[in-house]
Scaffold this motif. Sequence first.
Motif, short mmCIF file in Angstrom:
data_model
loop_
_atom_site.label_atom_id
_atom_site.label_comp_id
_atom_site.label_asym_id
_atom_site.label_seq_id
_atom_site.Cartn_x
_atom_site.Cartn_y
_atom_site.Cartn_z
N UNK A 299 0.81 -1.22 0.00
CA UNK A 299 0.00 0.00 0.00
C UNK A 299 0.84 1.28 0.00
N UNK A 300 2.17 1.15 0.11
CA UNK A 300 3.01 2.29 0.46
C UNK A 300 3.35 3.20 -0.72
N UNK B 280 -5.61 3.29 2.64
CA UNK B 280 -4.65 4.39 2.48
C UNK B 280 -4.36 5.02 3.84
N UNK B 281 -5.42 5.20 4.64
CA UNK B 281 -5.23 5.83 5.94
C UNK B 281 -4.41 4.94 6.88
N UNK B 282 -4.68 3.63 6.86
CA UNK B 282 -3.89 2.69 7.65
C UNK B 282 -2.41 2.82 7.30
N UNK B 283 -2.13 2.84 6.01
CA UNK B 283 -0.74 2.91 5.54
C UNK B 283 -0.09 4.23 5.98
N UNK B 284 -0.81 5.32 5.80
CA UNK B 284 -0.27 6.64 6.19
C UNK B 284 0.15 6.67 7.65
N UNK B 293 8.85 1.60 7.04
CA UNK B 293 8.59 2.36 5.80
C UNK B 293 7.76 1.61 4.76
N UNK B 294 7.15 0.49 5.19
CA UNK B 294 6.25 -0.23 4.27
C UNK B 294 5.03 -0.70 5.03
#
Lengths: 310, 310
Positions: A299-300, B280-284, B293-294
């Motif tokens: 997802x990064x 997306x929010x989880x990843x952020x 960083x991943x």
Amino acid sequence: MDYKKFIEEQVVEIKQTVGDKIAINALSGGVDSSTVTVLGHKAIGKQLKTIFVDNSLMRAGEPKRVVKIFADMGIPVELVDARKEFLSALKGLTDPEEKRQAITDTFYKKVFGRLVKKYKATYLFHGTILTDIEETVAGIKRQHNILTQLGIDTRKDFGYAVLEPLKTLRKDDVREVAKLLGIPKEISQRIPFPGPALATRIVGEVTAQRLETVRKATEIVEEELSDSGAFQYMAVLLNDYATGIRNNKREFGQIIVVRCVESVDARQASVTKLPWPKLIRLCERIVKIPGVNRCLYDLTPKPPATIEYV
Amino acid sequence: MDYKKFIEEQVVEIKQTVGDKIAINALSGGVDSSTVTVLGHKAIGKQLKTIFVDNSLMRAGEPKRVVKIFADMGIPVELVDARKEFLSALKGLTDPEEKRQAITDTFYKKVFGRLVKKYKATYLFHGTILTDIEETVAGIKRQHNILTQLGIDTRKDFGYAVLEPLKTLRKDDVREVAKLLGIPKEISQRIPFPGPALATRIVGEVTAQRLETVRKATEIVEEELSDSGAFQYMAVLLNDYATGIRNNKREFGQIIVVRCVESVDARQASVTKLPWPKLIRLCERIVKIPGVNRCLYDLTPKPPATIEYV
């Protein structure tokens, strides 16, 4: 940017620089090295010897496929089988920098050294683009193909001078130039597939067996995502194992990460929001690869991740 | 199934078995051990000593939170700090089976051994459920809490007999029983969080620092997914590192996998099709954890994967 003018200028410059000498270049089948190949042949014809090195790190069927595409354009490409040399150089290495270095050294010092002597080549064409230079200078990436940018005296160390006709272009520019040069769409519109190829898709040691696993996963990902419109998509084999169940027995399985991103020029990237049926299908196919029992989707964005893993 | 009758029968059976002896049980805060705790106290009151062992593998704030919930129900729980003992037993271990074994041994032979002697307990209550037994018998899982199923003579090896009042129930049955027993919804409806806790969320060595990383990721995942309606959700820290860029410099970062699944009873599971804005929010949030960083999302059903990684 006036791409037609760019091509004309480069053809003149290449002719003037090379004169009556012999040049050599390595074709990987990616858009950058393909564009350099056609540009070089347009300028100096048979004075340019184009080599395709099978380093064992290629996609399934890649070497023969690429040679045929160029034969169809009237450009002869020599296929060199160096699979054993590369696998032997990579044996036991797990550090990403050491792996890249082993590939670079095997490529330039061993395989290319021999070919340069064979053809008495004075010049080497490289598909370096602007983003490669920027990222290498910034310390983000150790590009294998821009020795001069790293302060290496290529005449002294490798016996030839390096020419980088695309070094002022970004990826989207290269695609336009490729199109104008008549390179088929399957190459000009192709997703990036950097030189160290499948070695950059393996976290940990690169072995023939692990290459086979990631090669199968790559084939599935490319089949499923070729119509996604994404900038780049790939399969990555992790070094970690995770628990699973098969035939009601506990097992440890390998993990494949699917990476698919949107980007203009690889400097920044964000995850492609693939539809759920596509994600499910990717996973179903990938966990059928022998030894693999997990499929993850990355997802990064870049930054903080890079597009590649190694 | 008649859950009211089940409770009445178990209360009678527990009373008859334990008689005037002392029993002991370990509460993890999950629905299984919580249900056993309330059932046991309903049957034999203060003859049951309930212990919460802080093994350093818990979620943020967990030990105090759980003790307070039971205090509010009128059930005293003794909080035992065994963090150093567990971390020292786990030091240097990377094999999943060895890690589980170290946790089991530290728990039963060391920490519980002391408490059994202290309280002169003859019986130990366990929250084993039917799925645990099935998976252990099938060789899928090495459950830490069903010694008798593994042929261990608990009287001889550990000094006490094990009682498993929930061993005929599946997860959904346990939730119903918990509700009938008046256990608050934050426990009865809680997602599963097995005994070895965050140790099963770490691929590779379990250290205080790596626990801190996965604890932060777990907090984020639970905050973001508590309203997802999923059966179970978790964060897993891999052992592999991947390349990234931070402040224009190349770095190696840790990788967090988010796992979120739909299931009825944990025997089979499928990925939760989370909406893209949530992913997306989880990843952020996850890539803001120091050293990470991943962020990857696990797509794999059970089988062929298990829900956990270790």
